[in-house]
Design an enzyme around this catalytic site. Structure first.
Site: not given
Length: 324
Positions: A64, A210, A217
């Site tokens: 990351y 996720s 959602l």
């Protein structure tokens, strides 16, 4: 507030939600460009709200931003001054084009990026290495024995790979505590391919990444499809199939919002609550947060529990949407 639970068969107790920290990559590296850059003060507020709301662990990775997420996380935690037992850190070794010897040779770099904070969970990020799973797990066991890390996990391992990792670590009396997998109401593959079943059998925690399908959602894209254009180009490309079929997922989002009204909650909170309760203590989740409101929404998912009937309703509609 939902009670904490054991991380696999370790002695660590974790909140049912952690905070995913991929978005703290500062736009560095190929992986880091997935997210727009967030300023330090906003990151600090996100982490502070997460801690105050009961989240006690943070998931980051070497990949990351080439360590930028780790550095930012450690710096902010030190500024906020939480004790290490109240802010557990999970990070990951990147295996692609590397050998297992890199696990032990690069650990000092990980600790340096984390400002020498404890690595409570160290994970193999992907099952793609020049070395075998056996050699990778042997290297991980060495780090546990040396006190460099506390527990061992994997990510994106299938059922067979997870079982092999578990068996190798068992030779050192070390449990495989977790497998980080993509899992949500719109992605239920691990229920069919044996990963979830094997995790339950072995006592391995599934860490769902996720869990909100990159915001799908939450319902925000269904209400305002124009918002899709504000996401990074990489995200638009990656999620184009699901974003182009908002009408297909709308029945599930409508149900989530209907149930949310009864709890004075949001659709995203109901989706997260389903994920961390439907399989008992086996599944935890790591939603991210790029805004303060996202962090508030995350911790709000820990403040109630869906009834069995509500879980069944969501289960039914989710499967109808996924199978269409």
């Amino acid at each position: 507030m939902l009670a904490k639970r054991k991380l696999g068969k370790s002695n660590l107790e974790i909140s049912a939600l952690g905070l995913g920290c991929w978005q703290f990559s500062k736009g560095s590296g190929v992986v880091g460009k997935y997210w727009s850059e967030i300023d330090d003060e906003q990151i600090k507020d996100i982490i502070r709200i997460s801690l105050a709301g009961g989240i006690n662990w943070f998931d980051t990775a070497e990949a990351y931003g080439r360590g930028e997420s780790e550095k930012v996380l450690a710096r902010v935690l030190n500024e906020l001054d939480p004790q290490e037992e109240h802010a557990l850190i999970a990070t990951k070794w990147w295996p692609v084009l590397r050998r297992a010897t890199s696990i032990t040779s690069s650990i000092e770099e990980r600790l340096a990026c984390l400002n020498s904070r404890t690595i409570h969970l160290y994970q193999i990020h992907q099952p793609y290495s020049f070395s075998s799973i056996k050699k990778q797990m042997k290297a991980m066991a060495e780090l546990v024995q040396q006190g460099k890390i506390v527990t061992v996990g994997v990510s994106n391992f299938n059922a067979k790979q997870m079982r092999e990792a578990h068996q190798v670590l068992a030779e050192y009396d070390i449990p495989l505590v977790s497998n980080q997998m993509k899992y949500s109401l719109l992605d239920r593959v691990i229920e069919q391919n044996g990963v979830l079943e094997t995790a339950k059998e072995l006592g391995v925690t599934i860490i769902a990444y996720s869990p909100l399908e990159q915001g799908l959602l939450t319902g925000k894209f269904h209400k305002n499809p124009e918002l899709l254009q504000s996401t990074s180009r990489v995200r638009q490309f990656t999620n184009r199939k699901k974003h182009n079929n908002l009408s297909q997922t709308k029945p599930l989002v409508d149900l989530l919002e209907q149930i949310a009204d009864q709890y004075r909650a949001s659709a995203s909170q109901v989706a997260l609550n389903w994920l961390i309760t439907h399989n008992g203590d086996t599944v935890v989740a790591i939603p991210g947060a790029t805004k303060v409101q996202h962090a508030k929404d995350n911790v709000g998912a820990l403040t109630f529990q869906l009834t069995p009937d509500e879980q069944d309703q969501i289960e039914r509609v989710s499967k109808q949407v996924v199978n269409n």
